[in-house]
Design a protein around this motif. Sequence first.
Motif, mmCIF file in Angstrom:
data_model
loop_
_atom_site.group_PDB
_atom_site.id
_atom_site.type_symbol
_atom_site.label_atom_id
_atom_site.label_comp_id
_atom_site.label_asym_id
_atom_site.label_seq_id
_atom_site.Cartn_x
_atom_site.Cartn_y
_atom_site.Cartn_z
ATOM 1 N N UNK A 91 0.804 -1.276 0.182
ATOM 2 C CA UNK A 91 -0.206 -0.085 0.112
ATOM 3 C C UNK A 91 0.780 1.177 -0.021
ATOM 4 N N UNK A 93 2.238 2.983 2.016
ATOM 5 C CA UNK A 93 2.290 3.466 3.418
ATOM 6 C C UNK A 93 3.030 4.808 3.341
ATOM 7 N N UNK A 94 2.719 5.777 2.526
ATOM 8 C CA UNK A 94 3.410 6.874 2.437
ATOM 9 C C UNK A 94 2.644 7.699 3.592
ATOM 10 N N UNK A 95 3.237 8.625 4.303
ATOM 11 C CA UNK A 95 2.682 9.311 5.381
ATOM 12 C C UNK A 95 2.177 10.576 4.714
ATOM 13 N N UNK A 96 0.608 10.722 4.747
ATOM 14 C CA UNK A 96 0.046 11.586 4.009
ATOM 15 C C UNK A 96 0.049 13.071 4.517
ATOM 16 N N UNK A 97 0.725 13.205 5.616
ATOM 17 C CA UNK A 97 0.808 14.522 6.223
ATOM 18 C C UNK A 97 2.257 15.074 5.987
ATOM 19 N N UNK A 98 3.052 14.429 5.169
ATOM 20 C CA UNK A 98 4.359 14.858 5.031
ATOM 21 C C UNK A 98 4.341 15.141 3.384
ATOM 22 N N UNK A 106 12.521 11.254 6.199
ATOM 23 C CA UNK A 106 11.880 10.730 7.378
ATOM 24 C C UNK A 106 12.858 9.774 8.233
ATOM 25 N N UNK A 138 2.343 16.527 -1.754
ATOM 26 C CA UNK A 138 1.959 15.842 -0.789
ATOM 27 C C UNK A 138 1.453 14.283 -1.670
ATOM 28 N N UNK A 140 -1.170 12.704 -1.432
ATOM 29 C CA UNK A 140 -2.358 12.818 -1.997
ATOM 30 C C UNK A 140 -2.409 13.294 -3.263
ATOM 31 N N UNK A 141 -1.511 14.113 -3.841
ATOM 32 C CA UNK A 141 -1.260 14.802 -5.062
ATOM 33 C C UNK A 141 -0.516 13.949 -6.071
ATOM 34 N N UNK A 154 12.044 6.434 -0.285
ATOM 35 C CA UNK A 154 12.156 6.458 1.268
ATOM 36 C C UNK A 154 12.837 5.564 1.779
ATOM 37 N N UNK B 197 0.042 -0.007 8.598
ATOM 38 C CA UNK B 197 1.327 -0.002 7.763
ATOM 39 C C UNK B 197 1.959 1.309 7.933
ATOM 40 N N UNK B 198 1.335 2.153 8.206
ATOM 41 C CA UNK B 198 2.016 3.622 8.656
ATOM 42 C C UNK B 198 2.963 3.395 9.769
ATOM 43 N N UNK B 299 -3.430 18.353 4.013
ATOM 44 C CA UNK B 299 -3.224 16.861 3.522
ATOM 45 C C UNK B 299 -4.505 15.927 3.493
ATOM 46 N N UNK B 302 -6.609 15.958 0.576
ATOM 47 C CA UNK B 302 -6.244 15.401 -0.733
ATOM 48 C C UNK B 302 -6.418 13.871 -0.649
ATOM 49 N N UNK B 303 -6.524 13.428 -2.026
ATOM 50 C CA UNK B 303 -6.968 11.965 -2.042
ATOM 51 C C UNK B 303 -6.721 10.858 -1.278
#
Lengths: 364, 303
Positions: A91, A93-98, A106, A138, A140-141, A154, B197-198, B299, B302-303
Motif C-alpha cells: 500500500x 504506506x506513505x505518510x499523508x501529512x508529509x 523521514x 503531498x 495525495x497529489x 524513502x 502499515x503507517x 493533506x 487530498x485524495x
Amino acid sequence: MQTTAAEDPHHLEVVGVSKSYGDLRAVDDVGLAVRRGEVLCFLGPSGCGKTTLLNLIAGFERPDRGEIRLLGQRINDKPPNRRPTAMVFQSYALFPHMSVAENVGYGLRVRGERADVTAARTTECLDLLKLSGLEKRYPGELSGGQRQRVAVARALAVRPEILLLDEALSALDKNLRESMQVELSLLLRELGITAILVTHDQREAFALADRVVVMNAGRIVQDGRPSDLYANPKSEFVLSFLGHVNRLAVSLVDRGRTLAVEAPEGIAFECSRQRSWARADRGTLCLRSTDIMVAGKPTEVHGRNPGTLRLGSFLGSTQRYVVELGATEFVLETTESRSSDGRMLQAGDKVFLSFSPDRCFLTD
Amino acid sequence: MSTIALGETDIRSRIWAWLDRWRPEPLLWSAPLVVISVPFFILPLVAIIWVSFFGGLVTAPRTGNFLASYWAIVSEGYYLSVYANTLGTAVGVTALTFVLGFPLAYFMVRWAGPWLPWLIWILYLPIIVSVVVRVFGWMVITADRGLINQILVSLTLVDRPVRLLYEIEAMTLAMVHRYLPLMVLPLVNAIGKIDMSMDRAASSLGAGRMRVMTSITLPLALPGIFAGTQLVFASVLSDFVMPSLLGTTRFPMMAPAIFEQSVQLLNWMPAAAIASVLLIFVVAYLLLTTLTYRRFTRWAALG
C-alpha cells in the motif's frame, strides 16, 4: 564471531524458523541463506507464508522457533527500528501529512542524521527515482506510479543492509508494473543492494530476482535461478505454479533408461526417466502451454491423431489456440501457425499437436 | 374542453420545468429541521440578542444607552472573573479529557479487537444515564464522608477529609466524566482510519515507539483531536448543571450566572448580554479551531 562481513558470504541467514498463528503454521521450519548483493524473491500463492517470512526478517513478527542472523549476529529480539532493514509496502504506506521530501527524509531524521546530510541524501534518492520537482507535493497529489517511487526512495534513503519489498508493484496497472519491473531491476543491480521481494506473480519474480524461492504451506519447496526452476521443477506444485499446464492421462512402460508413454489420443513417445515423478504404470502427462505447437499435418511420434481447433486468439506476439483432442482440451500459446494448404487456422480445423519429449513432465 | 385540457397540461409542464430548473428536493429534506429550529431556536436566539441591546419583550424598557448592559458586564470585576473561570475550566477539562481519552482511544482501536463495540457501549453509559443521577453519584463519591475521602483517610494519606464536593474539584471530576465520550469517540474514529502499515513503515525506517506516536499517530489523529476538543470545549463553556450542583459560588461560571441574573434577579438585559458573550466565545473558538485545523491538515483534503 571472528569473521567479518566481507569474509562471510552469508549476509542474512534464516535457520529453522517457524511461526504459528493458533493452529496455522504460517512459516514451518524454514532455512535460507542470502548472499550480499543478491536479489531474492519469495514466490507462492496467497497464504503460503511468504509475507510472514518477510515480516519475520523485518522484525514485525517474532519467530516461535529458530534464528534469524544478519551479518552473523542473531537479530531475533531486535525491534524493527533497530534492524538495518527497510520495507516497501504494497500500500506504499506513505505518510499523508508529509511532503514527498519529508517522506524520503523521514528515516534519516528519526535516526538523528544532520539536516544537511538528510537534505543531500533526500535529493540524491529523489534523483535516483526520477522524482525531482515533486519534493513539495503531498502523497495525495501523486499518481500511483509516483507514490510507488517515493516509497522506494524513502526506503533507500536510510541505506539499508537489506531492502524488503512486500508485493511492492502489485497495486500498479499492468503496463506501469512492467516498466517499473525493468527500472527496479536495473536500480537494484546498479546499487548492488541485497533485496528480498515477495510476490505471487511468477513473471514478476522472474523479471526481478537472481534467485527465486518457491513457497507452499509455510515451507520452501524449491529455490534456484529462474531458468533452472523453469527447466527443472522438482515437484508438480512448482511446475503448475510456473505457468499454465495441460494434463493428459497416459500409460507408462518402463524401458530401462527410458519410459514409453502412450495415450489413446494418438500420442506415443519415449522420454528420459528423469522427467517422471510417476510411481505407477498410469500417470499424467504435463505439458506447458508454451511447449506445444500446432501443425497442419501429422507429427511423427506424438501427435498422430488430429484434434479440433476450438478457438484461436490473437495475443500480439503470440497466438493462443484451444485444441480439443479426444476428451481433453489443450490450451497452447505459440507463434502463429498455418494449415497444410498455407491459410490461417480457423476454428473447426483439424490440427496436430507437436511437442518435444524433453519438455514434458510425468506425474502420478 | 380540449383547450382547457391543453391549458392544464401546459401548467403542469411549466411546474415540472420549474422544479427541474430549481431542484428544490435538497431544501425539502431539510424542511422538518427548519420548521422546528426557526420558531424554537433561531427566533429565541434573535430575541436574546435583541433584549441584550434594547430590553423590552418580557421586561421593562431599557434605561440609558443601548450598550449599557454590555458595559456593565465587561466593566465589573465580578463578571470578568466569571469569564476567566469559565474559560479556564473549559481549557482544563478539555486538556484532561484529551490526556485521559487519547490513550483510551488508542487502546480501543489497536488492542481491544472484537471488544471494541462493547467498550464503545460502556463509553456511552454516562450519556445514557440521566445527568441528575450522575450528579448524585458524584455527590456520594466526593462528599466529606464519601468514597474518595474514606479511602484517603483509611490509607492515612490525609488526617481529615479533603473538601471536594461543592468545590472546583468535584465539578471538574464530574465534567471530565460527562464529556469524556465526546473526546474519545472522534479519536476512535480518527485513529481507526490510520493504516497499521503507517506504524510499520515508520518503525522499519528507524522510528521507536515514542517517535511513531509523535510523528505519525498524533498528526494523523489531528482531525479527531480537533473534533473532540471542539465538542468538549463548547460543552463545558455552556454547562449549567455541573457548576450549579457540584461547584461553588466562590467560583462562579457563565451559565449559572445567566440563570441567576434572569430567573432569580429578573435582570433580563445583563442576562441576555452574558448569553450573547457566551455565544461569541463558542463561535469564536469554533472558527479559530476550524481555521487552524485547515491550516494543519491540508493533506487530509487530498485524495
